[in-house]
Write an enzyme that holds these catalytic residues in place. Structure first.
Site, PDB file in Angstrom:
ATOM      1  N   GLU A  42      21.521  34.199 -39.402  1.00  0.00           N
ATOM      2  CA  GLU A  42      22.522  33.705 -38.463  1.00  0.00           C
ATOM      3  C   GLU A  42      22.099  32.321 -37.958  1.00  0.00           C
ATOM      4  O   GLU A  42      20.917  32.047 -37.741  1.00  0.00           O
ATOM      5  CB  GLU A  42      22.627  34.681 -37.288  1.00  0.00           C
ATOM      6  CG  GLU A  42      23.720  34.354 -36.293  1.00  0.00           C
ATOM      7  CD  GLU A  42      23.777  35.356 -35.143  1.00  0.00           C
ATOM      8  OE1 GLU A  42      24.844  35.474 -34.518  1.00  0.00           O
ATOM      9  OE2 GLU A  42      22.759  36.024 -34.873  1.00  0.00           O
ATOM     10  N   LYS A 114      32.168  37.330 -37.043  1.00  0.00           N
ATOM     11  CA  LYS A 114      31.400  38.310 -36.277  1.00  0.00           C
ATOM     12  C   LYS A 114      32.297  39.065 -35.292  1.00  0.00           C
ATOM     13  O   LYS A 114      32.995  38.458 -34.464  1.00  0.00           O
ATOM     14  CB  LYS A 114      30.282  37.580 -35.525  1.00  0.00           C
ATOM     15  CG  LYS A 114      29.320  38.465 -34.754  1.00  0.00           C
ATOM     16  CD  LYS A 114      28.235  37.594 -34.120  1.00  0.00           C
ATOM     17  CE  LYS A 114      27.196  38.407 -33.372  1.00  0.00           C
ATOM     18  NZ  LYS A 114      26.147  37.526 -32.781  1.00  0.00           N
ATOM     19  N   CYS A 156      24.189  40.141 -37.047  1.00  0.00           N
ATOM     20  CA  CYS A 156      23.307  40.350 -35.892  1.00  0.00           C
ATOM     21  C   CYS A 156      23.701  41.528 -35.006  1.00  0.00           C
ATOM     22  O   CYS A 156      23.439  42.679 -35.347  1.00  0.00           O
ATOM     23  CB  CYS A 156      23.216  39.052 -35.086  1.00  0.00           C
ATOM     24  SG  CYS A 156      21.773  38.978 -33.979  1.00  0.00           S
TER      25      CYS A 156
END
Length: 281
Positions: A42, A114, A156
């Site tokens: 990321e 995301k 993440c």
């Protein structure tokens, strides 16, 4: 077929981050002609920075087009490349944290924004994280075809949401990538156990490329421990600290065997998860 994760220590300077990634690709251990899947962490090209910086680098007239730069790397080194994340304009004054899969000719296979934003309090030097001030969550799942298998995309904080991984498996994922910048505090507590749990639950390879170390003069510290985990939950390869490559071959026959021997998808009596619309600010 080989998978290679690059553990980085990225900064707020995209040109320097790009130069580091290119240097590492020059040194990438590989057999001639062997298909290669490379996963960046990321924020590989832009780590940190206030809202204005993220917006500026998402603009079409930015000093460096981050998406085009990643496409050029995939094309030059003839690798399938998961480009970590780049900021992509959302239209509401914020940006998406977008992960893009490039093929070995630099073409875009697909992308993922995301879903889950890191709005939490952590007992570290930063203390409070509010990603939703700068980013907005995505609205779709991504499972993409590659020579390595069907590839599911996450980023993440998504790691904490088992329903997402189950949904990706139900859409055909055989490998799932987790580009990340886990904090040192949360990484020490939860990173490995969550990754192994997601591998066991989804019966997929988990490919987790992390940021590591102190960033931007110590303003933030990340955990590292990039890992490749097989569908039985075994750690195939990892790097606890430092920068560099984590590599392992992928065996899709193992995915098939694990799923045949323990058919949890067929046994599951709960309804399949459904992605809910995001309540916009």
């Amino acid at each position: 077929m080989q998978v290679s994760l690059l553990q980085c220590q990225s900064s707020r300077k995209p040109d320097e981050n790009l130069a580091f990634i290119q240097q590492q690709l020059e040194q990438l251990p590989r057999q001639a002609g062997e298909p290669q899947l490379v996963v960046l962490p990321e924020c590989a090209l832009l780590f940190g920075g206030h809202e204005g910086e993220q917006l500026a680098w998402s603009a079409t007239d930015a000093p460096l087009n981050l998406t085009e730069a990643l496409a050029a790397l995939a094309r030059q080194y003839q690798v399938y490349l998961v480009g970590g994340t780049v900021p992509a304009a959302s239209g509401d004054g914020r940006v998406y944290s977008r992960s893009i899969l490039f093929d070995d000719q630099g073409g875009i296979v697909g992308s993922y924004d995301k879903l889950h934003l890191f709005d939490v309090d952590v007992s570290d030097n930063t203390g409070s994280y509010r990603e939703s001030d700068t980013f907005c969550g995505g609205d779709h799942l991504s499972v993409l075809p590659t020579p390595f298998g069907q590839l599911g995309l996450t980023v993440c904080y998504d790691l904490r949401f088992a329903d997402l991984f189950r949904a990706l498996r139900l859409q055909g994922a055989e490998l799932i990538v987790v580009p990340a910048a886990f904090t040192k505090v949360t990484g020490a507590a939860h990173w490995e156990v969550l990754l192994r749990a997601r591998a066991i639950e989804s019966q997929c390879y988990i490919l987790a490329a992390g940021q590591w170390g102190a960033h931007n003069q110590g303003g933030r510290e990340t955990w590292g421990q990039s890992m490749i985990i097989d569908p039985w939950g075994r750690i195939v390869a990892q790097q606890a600290s430092g920068i560099g490559w984590v590599q392992a071959p992928i065996d899709l026959s193992l995915v098939a065997k694990v799923r045949q021997d323990m058919p949890v998808c067929q046994h599951n009596r709960f309804a399949a998860p459904q992605l809910q619309p995001l309540q916009r600010k």
